[in-house]
Design a protein around this motif. Structure first.
Motif: not given
Length: 255
Positions: A205-229
């Protein structure tokens, strides 16, 4: 939803923390004796947290909480049990299991009358009253004030895990108000603390929330890590699935 994540020389608490942080709440609760006030309350807290993250186990949490309430002696123990009662009622209401909003408010109010200001348990109580204000009452200003009190109390008592939650929820309110820089800072602090503590179940959840404040490609990287966990933990927390769902492919039909 409180604790440092570090348990010193207590092997039992170390084992409980490791199981809790990996979404094994029932196994963690099984390690604790149910016939003493402190462990009984901790069991109830673990099983209530399981309800919030998995949307199941409500009867077990209720049974554990009734046991803790029966064993509580003194104002602080009774107040702590009332705080857990309010939190379980809040979770039931938030997740649409049963509307227990009035019970949540009454229990947290009772806890406030029993837990004196300045003690460690007051910070957790303030945080939960903020949750009710934010998510049940729709009162963001009252929620922000409660979260700030909780944040200060958690910092004063060295409750790092609770700090990760207060950072997260204050950041959520900042994002709601369009304060992107402040939101990013709060979400980043929450993620940092959870990673340092090894609170794995709260990291996605922390990764996904941070992703909502970041621009690409960092946002996608954070969401993919969140999906993995999220997949690693078997789809927990359940409510994160909607936030992590990939966007529909271009041209895909939608209902």
């Amino acid at each position: 939803m409180s604790g440092n994540g570090t348990t010193g020389d207590d092997p039992l608490q170390t084992a409980v923390w490791r199981l809790r942080s990996r979404a094994c709440w029932a196994d963690a609760a099984a390690l604790l004796p149910a016939d003493r006030p402190g462990p009984a309350l901790q069991r109830a807290a673990l099983l209530t947290e399981r309800c919030l993250y998995t949307e199941r186990g409500w009867e077990e949490a209720e049974d554990a909480l009734r046991t803790a309430e029966a064993l509580a002696h003194g104002d602080e123990e009774r107040g702590a049990a009332a705080c857990e009662r309010g939190y379980l009622a809040y979770a039931s209401t938030l997740l649409g299991v049963r509307d227990r909003a009035d019970e949540a408010r009454a229990a947290l109010g009772r806890a406030a009358a029993l837990i004196p200001p300045g003690v460690a348990g007051r910070a957790l109580l303030d945080f939960r009253r903020g949750l009710v204000a934010q998510n049940l009452a729709g009162a963001p200003q009252a929620a922000r004030a409660a979260f700030r009190r909780a944040h200060a109390g958690a910092a004063a008592h060295g409750d790092d895990l609770l700090l990760s939650f207060t950072w997260r929820h204050l950041a959520g309110l900042a994002l709601r108000d369009g304060e992107l820089t402040e939101a990013r800072r709060g979400f980043a602090e929450s993620l940092r603390i959870r990673e340092e503590l090894g609170y794995l179940v709260g990291t996605a959840p922390a990764l996904a929330s941070l992703a909502d404040t970041e621009e690409e490609p960092e946002a996608s990287r954070l969401r993919e890590e969140a999906r993995r966990l999220f997949r690693l933990l078997g789809g927990v927390p359940t409510w994160l699935a909607r936030q992590l769902a990939p966007p529909p492919a271009p041209g895909a039909a939608t209902a």
